[in-house]
Design a protein around this motif. Structure first.
Motif, PDB file in Angstrom:
ATOM      1  N   VAL A   9       0.708  -1.254   0.022  1.00 10.48           N
ATOM      2  CA  VAL A   9       0.010  -0.017  -0.060  1.00 10.48           C
ATOM      3  C   VAL A   9       0.929   1.255  -0.178  1.00 10.48           C
ATOM      4  CG1 VAL A   9      -2.200  -0.988   1.196  1.00 10.48           C
ATOM      5  CG2 VAL A   9      -0.156   0.045   2.510  1.00 10.48           C
ATOM      6  N   THR A  10       0.209   2.157  -0.510  1.00  5.54           N
ATOM      7  CA  THR A  10       0.843   3.621  -0.474  1.00  5.54           C
ATOM      8  C   THR A  10       0.392   4.262   0.821  1.00  5.54           C
ATOM      9  OG1 THR A  10       1.423   3.691  -2.777  1.00  5.54           O
ATOM     10  CG2 THR A  10       1.521   5.762  -1.511  1.00  5.54           C
ATOM     11  N   ILE A  11       0.894   4.775   1.798  1.00  3.24           N
ATOM     12  CA  ILE A  11       0.397   5.382   2.876  1.00  3.24           C
ATOM     13  C   ILE A  11       0.373   6.927   3.130  1.00  3.24           C
ATOM     14  CG2 ILE A  11       0.532   5.233   5.487  1.00  3.24           C
ATOM     15  CD1 ILE A  11       1.843   2.514   5.336  1.00  3.24           C
ATOM     16  N   TRP A  12      -0.566   7.634   3.273  1.00  2.00           N
ATOM     17  CA  TRP A  12      -0.846   8.935   3.661  1.00  2.00           C
ATOM     18  C   TRP A  12      -1.345   8.744   4.944  1.00  2.00           C
ATOM     19  CZ3 TRP A  12      -4.382  12.523   5.107  1.00  2.00           C
ATOM     20  CH2 TRP A  12      -4.032  13.834   5.280  1.00  2.00           C
ATOM     21  N   ASP A  13      -0.531   9.311   5.946  1.00  2.28           N
ATOM     22  CA  ASP A  13      -0.816   9.091   7.251  1.00  2.28           C
ATOM     23  C   ASP A  13      -1.528  10.045   7.907  1.00  2.28           C
ATOM     24  OD1 ASP A  13       1.188  11.093   7.583  1.00  2.28           O
ATOM     25  OD2 ASP A  13       2.741   9.625   8.120  1.00  2.28           O
ATOM     26  N   GLY A  14      -1.820  11.161   7.381  1.00  3.49           N
ATOM     27  CA  GLY A  14      -2.445  12.681   8.163  1.00  3.49           C
ATOM     28  C   GLY A  14      -1.557  13.284   9.012  1.00  3.49           C
ATOM     29  N   ILE A  15      -0.084  12.981   8.822  1.00  2.00           N
ATOM     30  CA  ILE A  15       0.705  13.815   9.608  1.00  2.00           C
ATOM     31  C   ILE A  15       1.679  14.429   8.621  1.00  2.00           C
ATOM     32  CG2 ILE A  15       2.453  13.646  11.268  1.00  2.00           C
ATOM     33  CD1 ILE A  15       1.267  10.751  12.184  1.00  2.00           C
ATOM     34  N   ASP A  16       2.393  13.852   7.857  1.00  2.00           N
ATOM     35  CA  ASP A  16       3.066  14.514   6.759  1.00  2.00           C
ATOM     36  C   ASP A  16       2.396  14.763   5.371  1.00  2.00           C
ATOM     37  OD1 ASP A  16       5.348  14.244   8.589  1.00  2.00           O
ATOM     38  OD2 ASP A  16       5.538  12.168   7.943  1.00  2.00           O
ATOM     39  N   ASP A  17       3.059  15.470   4.750  1.00  2.00           N
ATOM     40  CA  ASP A  17       2.468  15.858   3.409  1.00  2.00           C
ATOM     41  C   ASP A  17       2.674  14.703   2.375  1.00  2.00           C
ATOM     42  OD1 ASP A  17       1.970  18.361   4.266  1.00  2.00           O
ATOM     43  OD2 ASP A  17       3.036  19.325   2.996  1.00  2.00           O
ATOM     44  N   ALA A  18       3.462  14.046   2.439  1.00  2.00           N
ATOM     45  CA  ALA A  18       3.873  13.034   1.261  1.00  2.00           C
ATOM     46  C   ALA A  18       3.255  11.571   1.708  1.00  2.00           C
ATOM     47  CB  ALA A  18       5.343  13.117   0.627  1.00  2.00           C
ATOM     48  N   PRO A  19       2.847  10.857   0.605  1.00  2.00           N
ATOM     49  CA  PRO A  19       2.612   9.503   1.021  1.00  2.00           C
ATOM     50  C   PRO A  19       3.958   8.502   0.579  1.00  2.00           C
ATOM     51  CG  PRO A  19       1.900  10.114  -1.227  1.00  2.00           C
ATOM     52  CD  PRO A  19       2.283  11.451  -0.587  1.00  2.00           C
ATOM     53  N   TYR A  20       4.018   7.616   1.355  1.00  2.00           N
ATOM     54  CA  TYR A  20       5.127   6.615   1.067  1.00  2.00           C
ATOM     55  C   TYR A  20       4.768   5.106   1.020  1.00  2.00           C
ATOM     56  CZ  TYR A  20       4.101   6.075   6.109  1.00  2.00           C
ATOM     57  OH  TYR A  20       3.552   5.792   7.305  1.00  2.00           O
ATOM     58  N   PRO A  21       5.328   4.237   0.415  1.00  2.00           N
ATOM     59  CA  PRO A  21       4.965   3.042   0.287  1.00  2.00           C
ATOM     60  C   PRO A  21       5.453   2.234   1.492  1.00  2.00           C
ATOM     61  CG  PRO A  21       7.127   3.289  -0.737  1.00  2.00           C
ATOM     62  CD  PRO A  21       6.757   4.760  -0.336  1.00  2.00           C
ATOM     63  N   GLY A  22       4.526   1.411   2.024  1.00  2.00           N
ATOM     64  CA  GLY A  22       4.636   1.041   3.471  1.00  2.00           C
ATOM     65  C   GLY A  22       3.809  -0.395   3.876  1.00  2.00           C
ATOM     66  N   GLU A  23       3.707  -0.406   5.024  1.00  2.00           N
ATOM     67  CA  GLU A  23       2.781  -1.686   5.535  1.00  2.00           C
ATOM     68  C   GLU A  23       2.108  -1.237   6.741  1.00  2.00           C
ATOM     69  OE1 GLU A  23       5.264  -5.470   3.694  1.00  2.00           O
ATOM     70  OE2 GLU A  23       5.822  -4.826   5.582  1.00  2.00           O
ATOM     71  N   VAL A  24       0.878  -1.840   7.215  1.00  2.00           N
ATOM     72  CA  VAL A  24       0.546  -1.597   8.373  1.00  2.00           C
ATOM     73  C   VAL A  24      -0.186  -2.698   8.957  1.00  2.00           C
ATOM     74  CG1 VAL A  24      -1.624  -0.254   9.474  1.00  2.00           C
ATOM     75  CG2 VAL A  24      -0.122   0.818   7.693  1.00  2.00           C
ATOM     76  N   VAL A  25       0.028  -2.941  10.297  1.00  2.00           N
ATOM     77  CA  VAL A  25      -0.715  -4.087  10.937  1.00  2.00           C
ATOM     78  C   VAL A  25      -1.671  -3.321  11.896  1.00  2.00           C
ATOM     79  CG1 VAL A  25      -0.475  -5.998  12.825  1.00  2.00           C
ATOM     80  CG2 VAL A  25       1.305  -5.460  11.260  1.00  2.00           C
ATOM     81  N   VAL A  26      -2.922  -4.117  11.803  1.00  2.00           N
ATOM     82  CA  VAL A  26      -4.263  -3.904  12.632  1.00  2.00           C
ATOM     83  C   VAL A  26      -4.572  -5.068  13.534  1.00  2.00           C
ATOM     84  CG1 VAL A  26      -6.567  -3.073  12.836  1.00  2.00           C
ATOM     85  CG2 VAL A  26      -4.973  -1.966  10.903  1.00  2.00           C
ATOM     86  N   GLU A  27      -4.395  -4.788  14.946  1.00  2.00           N
ATOM     87  CA  GLU A  27      -5.013  -5.684  15.820  1.00  2.00           C
ATOM     88  C   GLU A  27      -5.867  -5.153  16.758  1.00  2.00           C
ATOM     89  OE1 GLU A  27      -2.936  -8.475  19.261  1.00  2.00           O
ATOM     90  OE2 GLU A  27      -1.600  -7.390  17.782  1.00  2.00           O
ATOM     91  N   GLY A  28      -7.043  -5.801  16.810  1.00  2.00           N
ATOM     92  CA  GLY A  28      -8.181  -5.379  17.633  1.00  2.00           C
ATOM     93  C   GLY A  28      -8.701  -4.017  16.832  1.00  2.00           C
ATOM     94  N   ASN A  29      -8.758  -3.046  17.760  1.00  2.00           N
ATOM     95  CA  ASN A  29      -9.378  -1.796  17.045  1.00  2.00           C
ATOM     96  C   ASN A  29      -8.202  -0.741  17.146  1.00  2.00           C
ATOM     97  OD1 ASN A  29      -8.856  -1.066  19.891  1.00  2.00           O
ATOM     98  ND2 ASN A  29     -10.593   0.328  19.987  1.00  2.00           N
ATOM     99  N   ARG A  30      -7.044  -1.226  17.240  1.00  2.00           N
ATOM    100  CA  ARG A  30      -5.675  -0.184  17.084  1.00  2.00           C
ATOM    101  C   ARG A  30      -4.779  -0.570  15.979  1.00  2.00           C
ATOM    102  NH1 ARG A  30      -6.120   4.451  20.605  1.00  2.00           N
ATOM    103  NH2 ARG A  30      -7.674   3.661  22.210  1.00  2.00           N
ATOM    104  N   ILE A  31      -3.918   0.252  15.200  1.00  2.00           N
ATOM    105  CA  ILE A  31      -2.971   0.155  14.756  1.00  2.00           C
ATOM    106  C   ILE A  31      -1.729  -0.300  15.455  1.00  2.00           C
ATOM    107  CG2 ILE A  31      -1.392   1.198  13.098  1.00  2.00           C
ATOM    108  CD1 ILE A  31      -3.547   3.122  12.232  1.00  2.00           C
ATOM    109  N   ARG A  32      -1.398  -1.237  15.201  1.00  2.00           N
ATOM    110  CA  ARG A  32      -0.201  -2.141  15.994  1.00  2.00           C
ATOM    111  C   ARG A  32       1.399  -1.672  15.653  1.00  2.00           C
ATOM    112  NH1 ARG A  32      -2.333  -1.585  20.780  1.00  2.00           N
ATOM    113  NH2 ARG A  32      -4.085  -2.720  21.051  1.00  2.00           N
TER     114      ARG A  32
END
Length: 427
Positions: A9-32
């Motif tokens: 996935v390409t992540i736009w994180d709501g913090i920085d301006d630029a998106p970046y290629p990355g990975e995310v793990v979700v566990e329960g109701n949180r991003i781990r």
């Protein structure tokens, strides 16, 4: 708890301006976990792996001026004429509709009847209704002749306003809303050009009435939002510690200075969609151009643009939400506001999208953990089949959302539901 790993996935994180290629793990109701780059997180960390096929993962959108119980009416008074049973059902449908359009959180700017918001929120939280996170409100507390008072001497009428005059009646109205379970209290300090008897530059609620409303609400731990178009109304709101000030169209230099001085504790929201559509798209509902000119809406639009260029420059926190829910502003088109911020107020696409994500998360009471993609944040996520920073219009309507996740649970999932290798129609 089963974990989900988003890869490719390409992540736009709501913090920085630029998106970046990355990975995310979700566990329960949180991003781990969040990682930059490909194949950085071991697959053993997840029970399910979702290949995002290069699509853009962004935080769920936040509607900062939401009226779920505004159900496609033409005029304010129409809201008072809908029987409560039908009104509740139509409000429920709006809740699911806006959720399907990528809004995983909504901050109510008032309900049309006292308990509509509260009942809908309960249905969502109890799992009976698909809908967003919701901070509820009661009706807009107003004064005789203020915005929301549709009565005439010979014609009793209901509208979306709860009418109270003087500090004692104001206190009672606030307590009544609190008793019935609201999260936010809304007061109307100024008028509006859409109302014949109290224009936007009229400050209709007195200083002591505003002070009384805020005092009671804050004693109960509730936030206060307000309708304030006039410069004097904005100043009255700031002086009395209102938490979210909507509109601010005619804010003068003194009002802007006061907003800036208080920018670490308050939010503002232009609610621009209604004015925009009335000026540029009035034909869609048969509104004559003469009516637009009579209400001086082009003048208000110009004033709003001037104010928000300055508000942006001063770093004041701004949320999206444009009084959607009228026939001229259909529910579901709420994300148009993000593009309006760029075209009319001078925001960059990333700045505007932050207003709809991380800034909205702060308004919801989850600063740093809602509207962002970071370790420990709440797992409200959208997977978009195009880069929204290149074309913000893809966020309007559900067609480009391959996935909608709220609180770690899938609401819409077109990725794992289709055979491997099959492409989305929009790709």
């Amino acid at each position: 708890m089963n974990a989900v790993l988003f890869r490719n996935v390409t992540i736009w994180d709501g913090i920085d301006d630029a998106p970046y290629p990355g990975e995310v793990v979700v566990e329960g109701n949180r991003i781990r976990a969040v990682a930059r780059g490909r194949n950085q997180i071991a697959s053993e960390r997840a029970a399910e792996i979702i290949d995002g096929q290069g699509m853009t993962l962004i935080p769920g959108l936040v509607e900062g001026h939401c009226h779920l119980s505004f159900v496609g009416v033409n005029q304010n008074k129409d809201l008072g004429e809908i029987p409560v049973e039908e009104h509740l059902l139509r409000t429920c449908r709006n809740a699911t509709l806006i959720f399907n359009h990528g809004f995983t959180s909504c901050y109510s700017a008032a309900s049309a009847k006292l308990r509509l918001d509260v009942v809908v929120k309960d249905e969502i939280e109890n799992g009976y209704l698909a809908g967003p996170r919701y901070r509820t409100a009661g009706p807009e507390i107003t004064v005789t002749a203020g915005l929301g008072d549709e009565r005439r001497q010979n014609i009793p009428a209901e509208s979306f306003g709860m009418i109270a005059d003087g500090p004692d009646e104001i206190r009672r109205a606030v307590r009544l809303c609190i008793r019935e379970g609201v999260d936010n209290v809304k007061i109307n300090i100024s008028g509006d050009e859409f109302v014949s008897h109290v224009r936007g530059e009229v400050t209709s609620m007195t200083e002591v009435e505003v002070a009384a409303a805020v005092e009671v609400a804050h004693e109960w731990g509730k936030r206060v939002s307000c309708h304030a178009r006039a410069a004097a109304a904005v100043k009255r709101a700031v002086r009395n510690q209102v938490d979210c000030i909507y509109h601010c169209d005619f804010a003068d230099e003194e009002a802007l200075d006061m907003l800036e001085a208080a920018k670490d504790r308050l939010f503002v929201g232009p609610a621009f969609g209604l004015v925009h559509n009335a000026v540029f798209e009035h034909d869609r509902v048969g509104m004559p151009r003469a009516a637009v000119e009579r209400m001086q809406l082009p003048r208000k639009l110009e004033a709003t643009c001037r104010a928000y260029h300055e508000i942006r420059r001063r770093g004041i926190r701004v949320v999206i939400g444009g009084d959607y829910g009228f026939n001229i502003t259909p529910m579901g088109e709420n994300a148009r506001d993000i593009g309006h911020f760029v075209k009319f107020f001078g925001y960059s696409p990333a700045e505007a999208l932050r207003c709809a994500t991380s800034v909205g998360g702060d308004l919801m009471g989850h600063a740093g953990e809602l509207g962002v993609i970071r370790e420990g944040a709440l797992a409200d996520l959208l997977l978009v089949d195009r880069n929204p920073l290149e074309d913000l219009s893809v966020l309007v309507g559900p067609d480009h959302f391959a996935m909608i996740m709220k609180n770690g649970k899938m609401h819409r999932d077109l990725i794992t539901a289709r055979p491997a290798g099959q492409q989305l129609a929009a790709e």
